[in-house]
Design an enzyme around this catalytic site. Structure first.
Site, PDB file in Angstrom:
ATOM      1  N   SER A  60       0.966  -1.115  -0.022  1.00 15.02           N
ATOM      2  CA  SER A  60       0.022  -0.019  -0.034  1.00 15.02           C
ATOM      3  C   SER A  60       0.981   1.369   0.064  1.00 15.02           C
ATOM      4  O   SER A  60       0.249   2.339  -0.208  1.00 15.02           O
ATOM      5  CB  SER A  60      -1.089   0.010   1.178  1.00 15.02           C
ATOM      6  OG  SER A  60      -2.061  -0.660   0.751  1.00 15.02           O
ATOM      7  N   LYS A  63      -0.094   3.847  -2.650  1.00 15.61           N
ATOM      8  CA  LYS A  63      -1.191   4.762  -2.691  1.00 15.61           C
ATOM      9  C   LYS A  63      -0.515   6.050  -2.262  1.00 15.61           C
ATOM     10  O   LYS A  63      -1.148   7.205  -2.676  1.00 15.61           O
ATOM     11  CB  LYS A  63      -2.159   4.554  -1.340  1.00 15.61           C
ATOM     12  CG  LYS A  63      -3.098   3.084  -1.376  1.00 15.61           C
ATOM     13  CD  LYS A  63      -3.901   2.952  -0.418  1.00 15.61           C
ATOM     14  CE  LYS A  63      -4.742   1.838  -0.745  1.00 15.61           C
ATOM     15  NZ  LYS A  63      -4.027   0.485  -0.322  1.00 15.61           N
ATOM     16  N   SER A 120      -5.991   3.652   4.078  1.00 14.30           N
ATOM     17  CA  SER A 120      -5.555   2.760   3.109  1.00 14.30           C
ATOM     18  C   SER A 120      -6.847   1.854   2.525  1.00 14.30           C
ATOM     19  O   SER A 120      -6.195   0.799   2.084  1.00 14.30           O
ATOM     20  CB  SER A 120      -4.517   1.920   3.777  1.00 14.30           C
ATOM     21  OG  SER A 120      -3.414   1.399   2.697  1.00 14.30           O
ATOM     22  N   LYS A 223       3.242   6.504   5.296  1.00 16.02           N
ATOM     23  CA  LYS A 223       2.308   5.460   4.943  1.00 16.02           C
ATOM     24  C   LYS A 223       2.751   3.966   5.108  1.00 16.02           C
ATOM     25  O   LYS A 223       3.917   3.734   5.205  1.00 16.02           O
ATOM     26  CB  LYS A 223       2.089   5.631   3.391  1.00 16.02           C
ATOM     27  CG  LYS A 223       1.034   4.583   2.675  1.00 16.02           C
ATOM     28  CD  LYS A 223      -0.204   5.387   2.890  1.00 16.02           C
ATOM     29  CE  LYS A 223      -1.323   4.347   2.683  1.00 16.02           C
ATOM     30  NZ  LYS A 223      -1.371   3.176   3.375  1.00 16.02           N
TER      31      LYS A 223
END
Length: 258
Positions: A60, A63, A120, A223
């Site tokens: 992720s 993203k 997320s 993140k």
């Protein structure tokens, strides 16, 4: 490693970052390939690198680029935060983590951004890609072009969310570069990554990175990511005084070691 003119604040950030990476290393070998990168965010100076240019699954962390392109699109006038987006069956069918959007549902673009950044949410990330480029595949090509323009020479995206897909690869160095660009290119949006929860339109969602935000002094993003192929990944940024460091790890064994 060569560090020049190291201030006490940066030295403290670096030492803690390296301790964290050393702890993560022996535990991560059995989970997924390990890589790490630490940089001075202001100067770009490399403070630590381990397998930093090895192409691995970003999970992720992907993203970050989905959101970078979204911010870029807003700045370019392609879309507004208040644009209403109709959710496709494809986006609604994405695997968790997700916001729980339904096919045909309508939601403002701002909430998709919040859900992708904080929760997320895979369904939100796919919806962002589809509204901007018509399909997730076309959006992934735009993500890759954008990555190359930022100097992320070893990154190729195949989707907007980061679930494992053949050829969807990046490096610890490239993801650190992206984190730096998010911070400095879009400072008005960067605060999203430090929110411990946010209103995502249909519900309030918690930050997947809230453990670091709560426990590491100066941390304000960025993140996390996890898939079985990737292990537990993280791009983190922290500021103390006049010093800011970005640290990236791929292949952590657990949330705690990440």
């Amino acid at each position: 490693m060569k560090v020049r003119h190291t201030s006490p604040a940066r030295l403290g950030l670096l030492v803690i970052s390296l301790l964290w990476l050393v702890v993560a290393l022996p535990l991560s070998v059995s989970a997924a390939p390990y890589a790490a990168f630490v940089m001075d965010a202001r100067s770009g100076e490399v403070l630590h690198a381990r397998n930093a240019d090895t192409r691995l699954h970003p999970a992720s962390l992907t993203k970050m680029m989905t959101l970078y392109v979204a911010f870029q699109a807003i700045e370019n006038g392609e879309i507004t935060l208040d644009t209403t987006v109709k959710i496709s069956a494809n986006a609604a069918a994405e695997q968790p983590s997700k916001l729980g959007l339904r096919s045909g549902q309508r939601i403002k673009f701002r909430y998709l951004i919040r859900a992708a950044a904080v929760k997320s949410a895979n369904d939100a990330a796919t919806a962002i890609g589809e509204i901007l480029e018509g399909s997730e595949a076309a959006f992934a090509r735009r993500m890759t072009r954008t990555a190359k323009s930022l100097g992320m020479s070893k990154t190729t995206f195949k989707n907007a969310h980061g679930l494992t897909e053949k050829g969807h690869l990046s490096t610890a160095r490239d993801m650190s570069t992206l984190g730096r660009h998010l911070l400095y290119d879009y400072p008005d949006y960067y605060n999203l990554f430090s929110r411990k929860s946010t209103d995502a339109g249909v519900k309030t969602v918690p930050n997947t990175n809230r453990r670091l935000l709560s426990n590491y002094r100066g941390a304000d993003g960025i993140k996390t990511g996890y898939t079985r192929a990737a292990g537990f990944n993280l791009v983190a940024s922290a500021e103390r005084g006049q010093e800011r460091i970005i640290a990236t790890v791929f292949g952590g064994r657990s949330t705690a070691t990440r």
